[in-house]
Design a protein around this motif. Structure first.
Motif, mmCIF file in Angstrom:
data_model
loop_
_atom_site.group_PDB
_atom_site.id
_atom_site.type_symbol
_atom_site.label_atom_id
_atom_site.label_comp_id
_atom_site.label_asym_id
_atom_site.label_seq_id
_atom_site.Cartn_x
_atom_site.Cartn_y
_atom_site.Cartn_z
ATOM 1 N N GLU A 73 55.737 25.846 82.093
ATOM 2 C CA GLU A 73 55.128 25.751 83.412
ATOM 3 C C GLU A 73 55.101 27.128 84.053
ATOM 4 N N VAL A 74 54.233 27.295 85.011
ATOM 5 C CA VAL A 74 54.067 28.571 85.702
ATOM 6 C C VAL A 74 55.398 28.986 86.317
ATOM 7 N N GLY A 75 55.724 30.268 86.132
ATOM 8 C CA GLY A 75 56.934 30.823 86.730
ATOM 9 C C GLY A 75 58.115 30.911 85.786
ATOM 10 N N MET A 76 58.048 30.261 84.639
ATOM 11 C CA MET A 76 59.192 30.309 83.730
ATOM 12 C C MET A 76 59.042 31.462 82.749
ATOM 13 N N GLN A 77 60.175 31.914 82.222
ATOM 14 C CA GLN A 77 60.163 32.962 81.215
ATOM 15 C C GLN A 77 59.725 32.376 79.882
ATOM 16 N N ALA A 78 58.993 33.164 79.119
ATOM 17 C CA ALA A 78 58.571 32.761 77.787
ATOM 18 C C ALA A 78 58.295 34.034 76.993
ATOM 19 N N THR A 79 58.259 33.902 75.697
ATOM 20 C CA THR A 79 57.954 35.034 74.828
ATOM 21 C C THR A 79 56.741 34.694 73.981
ATOM 22 N N ALA A 80 55.742 35.547 74.023
ATOM 23 C CA ALA A 80 54.579 35.394 73.145
ATOM 24 C C ALA A 80 54.866 36.215 71.896
ATOM 25 N N ARG A 81 54.756 35.595 70.739
ATOM 26 C CA ARG A 81 54.957 36.293 69.471
ATOM 27 C C ARG A 81 53.621 36.339 68.753
#
Length: 131
Positions: free
Chosen positions: A112-120
């Motif tokens: 969801e918008v606002g959360m941390q994530a990593t694009a690999r």
């Protein structure tokens, strides 16, 4: 037999050097010193510890195992859900990454918008890891 520095062991275990050092200080993994005074971990000890760590559910840090090497940690800026597909946008520093994935994957990752994530990124595919 091969020995590993704390930094090398940390990379192999998927943790920070500080975490590996704390484990060594606590006696969780045996170390010895070389002629230069560097702390080393015997290869057999490191192999046994890595198995123990995997069976115990990991270490102090969350680890993601992937063959994709180009990682862009950032923040989710948009999630557009369709009936089957979804579009996720991540802002990673100056880089804006957009990935098309299944709606099911987005729901499983609870993106969801606002959360941390990593694009690999690997080749022409972008993999999203929740961090």
């Amino acid at each position: 037999m091969q020995s590993y520095t704390i930094g090398q062991a940390a990379r192999l275990l998927g943790v920070s050097p500080d975490t590996a050092r704390r484990w060594a200080d606590a006696g969780r993994i045996a170390t010895h010193r070389d002629e230069g005074g560097r702390r080393l971990i015997d290869g057999r000890d490191l192999a046994a510890f890595s198995i123990e760590l995997a069976h115990s559910g990991g270490g102090e840090e969350d680890t993601s195992y992937t063959s994709a090497r180009n990682a862009f940690p950032g923040i989710v800026t948009a999630v557009k859900l369709g009936d089957v597909a979804a579009q996720v946008e991540i802002q990673a520093g100056p880089h804006r990454l957009v990935s098309l994935l299944t709606r099911e994957a987005v729901e499983e990752l609870k993106l969801e918008v606002g959360m941390q994530a990593t694009a690999r990124v690997k080749s022409t595919s972008v993999h999203i890891d929740r961090t």
